[in-house]
Motif scaffolding. Structure first.
Motif, PDB file in Angstrom:
ATOM      1  N   LEU A  27       0.828  -1.211   0.000  1.00 36.12           N
ATOM      2  CA  LEU A  27       0.000   0.000   0.000  1.00 36.12           C
ATOM      3  C   LEU A  27       0.862   1.261   0.000  1.00 36.12           C
ATOM      4  CD1 LEU A  27      -2.916  -0.935   2.428  1.00 36.12           C
ATOM      5  CD2 LEU A  27      -3.105  -0.332   0.010  1.00 36.12           C
ATOM      6  N   VAL A  28       1.880   1.259   0.841  1.00 40.20           N
ATOM      7  CA  VAL A  28       2.745   2.440   0.921  1.00 40.20           C
ATOM      8  C   VAL A  28       3.461   2.653  -0.409  1.00 40.20           C
ATOM      9  CG1 VAL A  28       4.837   3.380   1.978  1.00 40.20           C
ATOM     10  CG2 VAL A  28       3.073   2.342   3.410  1.00 40.20           C
ATOM     11  N   LEU A  29       4.024   1.572  -0.958  1.00 42.36           N
ATOM     12  CA  LEU A  29       4.787   1.702  -2.209  1.00 42.36           C
ATOM     13  C   LEU A  29       3.898   2.133  -3.367  1.00 42.36           C
ATOM     14  CD1 LEU A  29       7.063  -1.424  -1.784  1.00 42.36           C
ATOM     15  CD2 LEU A  29       7.878   0.917  -2.080  1.00 42.36           C
ATOM     16  N   LEU A  30       2.722   1.513  -3.479  1.00 41.04           N
ATOM     17  CA  LEU A  30       1.815   1.898  -4.571  1.00 41.04           C
ATOM     18  C   LEU A  30       1.333   3.325  -4.374  1.00 41.04           C
ATOM     19  CD1 LEU A  30      -0.303  -1.339  -5.126  1.00 41.04           C
ATOM     20  CD2 LEU A  30       1.447  -0.387  -6.624  1.00 41.04           C
ATOM     21  N   GLY A  31       1.123   3.693  -3.124  1.00 41.13           N
ATOM     22  CA  GLY A  31       0.699   5.056  -2.827  1.00 41.13           C
ATOM     23  C   GLY A  31       1.749   6.060  -3.255  1.00 41.13           C
ATOM     24  N   VAL A  32       2.997   5.814  -2.843  1.00 37.01           N
ATOM     25  CA  VAL A  32       4.065   6.779  -3.096  1.00 37.01           C
ATOM     26  C   VAL A  32       4.483   6.799  -4.565  1.00 37.01           C
ATOM     27  CG1 VAL A  32       6.466   7.378  -2.566  1.00 37.01           C
ATOM     28  CG2 VAL A  32       4.927   6.657  -0.736  1.00 37.01           C
ATOM     29  N   PHE A  33       4.543   5.627  -5.204  1.00 40.36           N
ATOM     30  CA  PHE A  33       5.125   5.568  -6.545  1.00 40.36           C
ATOM     31  C   PHE A  33       4.115   5.337  -7.668  1.00 40.36           C
ATOM     32  CE2 PHE A  33       8.760   4.388  -3.795  1.00 40.36           C
ATOM     33  CZ  PHE A  33       9.585   5.456  -4.119  1.00 40.36           C
ATOM     34  N   LEU A  34       2.814   5.279  -7.335  1.00 36.82           N
ATOM     35  CA  LEU A  34       1.836   5.121  -8.409  1.00 36.82           C
ATOM     36  C   LEU A  34       0.630   6.056  -8.266  1.00 36.82           C
ATOM     37  CD1 LEU A  34       1.873   3.262 -10.924  1.00 36.82           C
ATOM     38  CD2 LEU A  34       0.104   1.941  -9.807  1.00 36.82           C
ATOM     39  N   PHE A  35      -0.060   5.985  -7.113  1.00 36.17           N
ATOM     40  CA  PHE A  35      -1.272   6.800  -6.973  1.00 36.17           C
ATOM     41  C   PHE A  35      -0.931   8.279  -6.793  1.00 36.17           C
ATOM     42  CE2 PHE A  35      -2.985   2.625  -5.533  1.00 36.17           C
ATOM     43  CZ  PHE A  35      -3.871   2.475  -6.572  1.00 36.17           C
ATOM     44  N   TYR A  36       0.024   8.556  -5.903  1.00 30.81           N
ATOM     45  CA  TYR A  36       0.411   9.951  -5.699  1.00 30.81           C
ATOM     46  C   TYR A  36       0.949  10.582  -6.991  1.00 30.81           C
ATOM     47  CZ  TYR A  36       3.713  13.684  -4.671  1.00 30.81           C
ATOM     48  OH  TYR A  36       4.436  14.846  -4.724  1.00 30.81           O
ATOM     49  N   PRO A  37       1.920   9.936  -7.670  1.00 31.11           N
ATOM     50  CA  PRO A  37       2.418  10.569  -8.907  1.00 31.11           C
ATOM     51  C   PRO A  37       1.359  10.695 -10.007  1.00 31.11           C
ATOM     52  CG  PRO A  37       3.421   8.419  -8.586  1.00 31.11           C
ATOM     53  CD  PRO A  37       2.701   8.744  -7.339  1.00 31.11           C
ATOM     54  N   MET A  38       0.382   9.775 -10.030  1.00 28.33           N
ATOM     55  CA  MET A  38      -0.674   9.898 -11.042  1.00 28.33           C
ATOM     56  C   MET A  38      -1.512  11.151 -10.752  1.00 28.33           C
ATOM     57  SD  MET A  38      -1.464   8.259 -13.764  1.00 28.33           S
ATOM     58  CE  MET A  38      -2.087   9.617 -14.735  1.00 28.33           C
ATOM     59  N   ALA A  39      -1.858  11.345  -9.476  1.00 29.92           N
ATOM     60  CA  ALA A  39      -2.624  12.535  -9.086  1.00 29.92           C
ATOM     61  C   ALA A  39      -1.797  13.792  -9.328  1.00 29.92           C
ATOM     62  CB  ALA A  39      -3.026  12.437  -7.614  1.00 29.92           C
ATOM     63  N   LYS A  40      -0.518  13.704  -8.999  1.00 33.20           N
ATOM     64  CA  LYS A  40       0.370  14.856  -9.151  1.00 33.20           C
ATOM     65  C   LYS A  40       0.529  15.228 -10.630  1.00 33.20           C
ATOM     66  CE  LYS A  40       3.522  17.546  -7.032  1.00 33.20           C
ATOM     67  NZ  LYS A  40       3.575  18.125  -5.705  1.00 33.20           N
ATOM     68  N   THR A  41       0.541  14.215 -11.494  1.00 33.66           N
ATOM     69  CA  THR A  41       0.636  14.483 -12.933  1.00 33.66           C
ATOM     70  C   THR A  41      -0.578  15.279 -13.400  1.00 33.66           C
ATOM     71  OG1 THR A  41       1.866  12.423 -13.243  1.00 33.66           O
ATOM     72  CG2 THR A  41       0.919  13.416 -15.202  1.00 33.66           C
ATOM     73  N   LEU A  42      -1.760  14.859 -12.914  1.00 29.32           N
ATOM     74  CA  LEU A  42      -2.987  15.591 -13.259  1.00 29.32           C
ATOM     75  C   LEU A  42      -2.895  17.029 -12.770  1.00 29.32           C
ATOM     76  CD1 LEU A  42      -5.852  15.287 -14.455  1.00 29.32           C
ATOM     77  CD2 LEU A  42      -6.656  14.800 -12.149  1.00 29.32           C
ATOM     78  N   TYR A  43      -2.418  17.213 -11.531  1.00 22.18           N
ATOM     79  CA  TYR A  43      -2.253  18.539 -10.932  1.00 22.18           C
ATOM     80  C   TYR A  43      -1.285  19.385 -11.765  1.00 22.18           C
ATOM     81  CZ  TYR A  43      -0.760  21.884  -7.315  1.00 22.18           C
ATOM     82  OH  TYR A  43      -0.445  23.009  -6.614  1.00 22.18           O
ATOM     83  N   PHE A  44      -0.134  18.820 -12.063  1.00 23.18           N
ATOM     84  CA  PHE A  44       0.880  19.530 -12.860  1.00 23.18           C
ATOM     85  C   PHE A  44       0.331  19.990 -14.213  1.00 23.18           C
ATOM     86  CE2 PHE A  44       5.173  17.735 -11.152  1.00 23.18           C
ATOM     87  CZ  PHE A  44       5.093  18.598 -10.081  1.00 23.18           C
ATOM     88  N   SER A  45      -0.605  19.177 -14.772  1.00 27.41           N
ATOM     89  CA  SER A  45      -1.059  19.467 -16.126  1.00 27.41           C
ATOM     90  C   SER A  45      -1.869  20.763 -16.190  1.00 27.41           C
ATOM     91  CB  SER A  45      -1.873  18.292 -16.675  1.00 27.41           C
ATOM     92  OG  SER A  45      -3.142  18.243 -16.066  1.00 27.41           O
ATOM     93  N   PHE A  46      -2.285  21.282 -15.021  1.00 26.79           N
ATOM     94  CA  PHE A  46      -3.026  22.549 -14.994  1.00 26.79           C
ATOM     95  C   PHE A  46      -2.134  23.724 -14.610  1.00 26.79           C
ATOM     96  CE2 PHE A  46      -6.405  19.401 -13.789  1.00 26.79           C
ATOM     97  CZ  PHE A  46      -7.035  19.423 -15.021  1.00 26.79           C
ATOM     98  N   PHE A  47      -0.837  23.472 -14.462  1.00 23.57           N
ATOM     99  CA  PHE A  47       0.061  24.521 -13.983  1.00 23.57           C
ATOM    100  C   PHE A  47       1.254  24.706 -14.911  1.00 23.57           C
ATOM    101  CE2 PHE A  47      -2.307  23.463 -10.249  1.00 23.57           C
ATOM    102  CZ  PHE A  47      -2.387  24.647  -9.528  1.00 23.57           C
TER     103      PHE A  47
END
Lengths: 349, 269
Positions: free
Chosen positions: A76-96
Motif C-alpha cells: 500500500l505504501v509503495l503503490l501510494g508513493v510511486f503510483l497513486f500519488y504521482p498519477m494525481a500529481k501528474t494531473l495537478y501539474f497538467s493545470f500549472f
C-alpha cells in the motif's frame, strides 16, 4: 473473490439440499470462512477465553483488520508513493506552469490541453503512435500465433524450437535495438548488403521519414514475439486433446481443426495478448531512444518519447504532464473498449 | 512422413529467421573491423579481441555488476512485498479486503510511464539519484506479482491453515513455513520474471542515474553507441552479447517455470 463465492455457495446449497457430495466439497472449501466466524463463537479453547471479554466480536474484527493491514502495508505504501500519488500529481501539474526543477509557478487551467490540440507536433506524434500500433500489434499476433501453432506439434526435438521462439523475452530493449541499429546501418548493415546483392537499391531504414517508423516497428515486433509466443503456446496446449481426437474421427483435416477448434478456443488468450500488445505499443520508449531519437523530423516521436523529451530535455513539466494524462486516458479507453467488444466476440470455455 | 518433414522445415526456417539477429551479433562480435566493413556474414576466424577491447575501454564489468545487484534487489523486494500482500488477500478475511483488492486491480490501468515526472521529482527530493534505492524501491510493489501469488495461495487447502492454527502456529509462521515453501513454482516464475524485466529496464535508469557509480549495463550500452565511431561495431556487438548472455541463460534455464507461472493468469484467469 473465489473463496467468498464458495462460502456463499455452500450455504445456499445446504439450504437447497443438493446432492450430498457437492455439499461436502463445498463445505470443505468454505471452512476457513466459517472457522474465522467460529473463532467468535468460541469453538476453540484459545478463542473462548477471548469470548468472555465484552465486545470481543468487535475486538477480533479489528484485530483481523490490523493484521491484514500489516501484511498489506508495504504494498500500500509503495503503490501510494510511486503510483497513486504521482498519477494525481501528474494531473495537478497538467493545470500549472511547472519549472524544470518541479517548482509550480502559476495556474494556467486548460492551457496545456488547448496547446496540445493545436500543436502540429503533438498531432503528428499521435498519428505516429496510432500508426505504430497498427504496424506492430497485428504483425506480432499473427507471427506469434503461427509460431505457436507449428511449435504445438508433438515432434522430437520440439523443445529446442520452443526455446528459440521464446528467446526474445530474454533480449533487453537496449541490446535488441542495438543489434537492429547495426542491421539497419546504411552501408555496413546486413539488410542493405542483402538488398544490394539481389539488385535492389539500399533503403535508408532509419533516416528516411517514410521508413523510420516501420523500421522501429519491425524491431519491436521481433522483441515482443517471445512473450506472445509463450502465452499463445500455453493456450493451445491447454485445449482439451479429446476435441482434436473426436474431430479427427469425424474426418476433419488439419486446417479444419486449426480454424474450427484451435483458434475459436484460443480467442480469450488472443484477446489477452492483443491488450498486452496494444498497451506495450503505447509504452514504447527504449528502441526509439536508441534507433532514431524520435526523428527524422519527428516521424518516430511516439507518445512516451515525446513526453520524455518535453519533460527532461526541454524542462516543460506542465505540458509533458498534460501529454501523460492523454496517455493515461488513451490506455484507459483501449482497455475499456477492448473489454467491451472482446467480451462479446470471445469464446470462453 | 511428409507432414513431419514439412513441420521440421517450417520450424527450422522460422527458428533461423527469428534467431538471425542474435546469431549475426554473435558472428560480428568475433570479426575484425575490416571484415565488418566488407559486410561479411561469418568471421574468417574466431577472435576475442573485440571483447577484450570493450571490457578495457569502458567499465562494462562494473555496469554488469550494477545490473546484477539492481535486478537481484528488485527481485527479492518484489517477492517479499507480493507474497505478503497475496497472503493477506487469501488468509486474512478482514473487512475492506475486497475494496483494497479492487484498488490493486485498478493499478493495472495506470501506465507507469504516465507517472515518471512526479516519480523523478520524488527521487530527486529524497536524494536518491545515482543510488540503488532510487533504481529499485519504486518497483517493489508489483500488482501482477500479487495476483499471481494470490492465485497460487488459493490452491493451498484451508484445512492446513486450520490445523496449523490448532497447533498454535502463528500467522506469520504459517506464511513462512507453509505458504511460501508450497508456492515454490510461482515464486520462481515471479522471481525470474522480476529479474529479467529489471535487468532489461531502460527508461527509469536513464532518468535517475547520471554517473558511472550505479549505471546499469543497458545505459552503459547506450553511452557506448553514442561515443564510439562506426568503425567499432565488433566492439558494440561484443558488448551486446555480454549483456544478452546472462538473461538468455536465465531464460533458457527458467523457461519451464515462466511458462507455468506466467501463463496461469492469462489462461485460467
Amino acid at each position: 473473490m473465489q473463496e467468498k463465492k464458495h462460502s456463499q455457495g455452500s450455504n445456499q446449497s445446504l439450504k437447497k439440499g443438493t446432492s450430498s457430495s457437492t455439499v461436502l466439497t463445498k463445505v470443505t472449501h468454505a471452512r476457513p470462512k466459517n472457522s474465522d466466524s467460529a473463532n467468535k463463537d468460541g469453538i476453540r479453547p484459545t478463542q473462548s477465553r477471548q469470548n468472555k471479554q465484552p465486545g470481543s466480536r468487535y475486538h477480533s474484527q479489528s484485530r483481523l483488520f490490523m493484521s491484514g493491514m500489516v501484511y498489506l502495508l508495504p504494498a500500500l505504501v509503495l503503490l501510494g508513493v510511486f503510483l497513486f500519488y504521482p498519477m494525481a500529481k501528474t494531473l495537478y501539474f497538467s493545470f500549472f506552469e511547472v519549472s524544470g526543477g518541479g517548482q509550480v509557478q502559476e495556474f494556467v487551467g486548460l492551457k496545456h490541453y488547448r496547446e496540445l490540440l493545436h500543436s502540429t507536433e503533438f498531432i503528428k506524434s499521435m498519428k505516429a503512435t496510432l500508426l505504430f500500433v497498427l504496424y506492430t500489434v497485428p504483425a506480432e499476433i499473427i507471427i506469434s500465433l503461427f509460431l505457436a501453432t507449428i511449435a504445438s506439434e508433438k515432434l522430437k526435438g520440439i523443445g529446442f524450437f520452443r526455446t528459440i521462439f521464446s528467446s526474445t523475452l530474454g533480449v533487453s530493449v537496449a541490446a535488441g535495438a542495438t543489434i537492429f541499429l547495426f542491421l539497419f546501418h546504411p552501408s555496413l548493415g546486413v539488410l542493405n548488403v542483402i538488398l544490394e546483392t539481389i539488385g535492389i537499391n539500399p533503403i535508408e531504414w532509419l533516416t528516411n521519414s517514410k521508413w523510420a517508423l516501420f523500421s522501429v516497428a519491425m524491431t519491436t515486433v521481433w522483441m515482443h514475439i517471445g512473450i506472445n509466443f509463450i502465452i499463445l503456446l500455453a493456450g493451445i496446449q491447454n485445449i482439451d486433446q479429446e476435441l482434436y481426437e473426436s474431430a479427427q474421427i469425424d474426418g476433419a483435416g488439419y486446417w479444419a481443426r486449426l480454424f474450427k477448434i484451435t483458434i475459436p478456443l484460443l480467442s480469450p488468450v488472443l484477446f489477452f495478448v492483443t491488450i498486452i500488445a496494444v498497451i506495450g505499443a503505447f509504452q514504447t520508449f527504449g528502441q526509439i531512444d536508441i534507433l532514431t531519437g524520435g526523428g527524422p523530423a519527428g516521424a518516430t516521436n511516439i507518445i512516451v518519447y515525446s513526453i520524455y523529451q518535453n519533460a527532461f530535455s526541454y524542462g516543460n513539466f506542465g505540458f509533458a504532464s498534460a501529454q501523460a494524462i492523454v496517455l493515461f486516458v488513451l490506455i484507459l479507453i483501449v482497455t475499456v473498449v477492448q473489454f467491451y467488444f472482446g467480451e462479446k466476440k470471445v469464446h470462453y470455455q | 512422413m511428409m507432414r513431419k518433414l514439412l513441420f521440421y522445415f517450417l520450424l527450422s526456417v522460422s527458428a533461423l529467421l527469428l534467431f538471425f539477429p542474435i546469431l549475426y551479433a554473435l558472428s560480428a562480435s568475433f570479426m575484425e573491423p575490416h571484415e565488418i566493413y566488407a559486410g561479411k556474414l561469418l568471421p574468417s576466424s574466431i577472435s576475442f579481441d573485440a571483447y577484450k577491447e570493450v571490457f578495457e575501454s569502458i567499465p562494462l564489468m562494473h555496469y554488469l555488476m550494477v545490473s546484477f545487484w539492481m535486478s537481484f534487489i528488485v527481485m527479492v523486494g518484489q517477492l517479499i512485498v507480493s507474497s505478503l500482500s497475496a497472503f493477506a488477500f487469501v488468509f486474512i478475511p478482514f473487512k475492506g479486503r475486497d475494496l483494497i483488492f479492487y484498488l490493486f486491480l485498478a493499478t493495472m490501468l495506470i501506465p507507469w510511464e504516465a507517472t515518471i515526472i512526479p516519480n523523478f521529482l520524488t527521487i530527486l527530493n529524497l536524494g536518491w539519484v545515482n543510488t540503488y534505492q532510487g533504481l529499485t524501491v519504486p518497483f517493489f510493489a508489483l500488482p501482477f506479482g500479487i495476483f499471481l501469488l494470490r492465485q497460487h495461495f488459493l490452491t493451498i487447502p484451508k484445512e492446513l491453515w486450520e490445523s496449523a492454527q490448532m497447533d498454535g502456529c502463528s500467522r506469520f509462521r504459517f506464511y513462512w513455513k507453509f505458504a511460501l515453501p508450497l508456492s515454490k513454482s510461482s515464486l520462481s516464475a515471479l522471481g525470474i520474471y522480476g529479474f529479467l524485466t529489471t535487468w532489461n529496464m531502460y527508461l527509469w535508469p536513464l532518468l535517475v542515474t547520471d554517473s558511472d557509480k550505479v549505471r546499469p549495463v543497458q545505459i552503459g550500452l547506450k553511452m557506448l553507441i553514442a561515443n564510439e565511431s562506426s568503425s567499432s561495431w565488433n566492439m558494440v556487438m561484443a558488448a551486446v552479447i555480454s549483456i544478452l548472455l546472462p538473461t538468455l541463460l536465465l531464460l533458457f534455464i527458467g523457461l519451464k517455470w515462466i511458462r507455468e507461472g506466467l501463463t496461469a493468469g492469462a489462461i485460467k484467469g
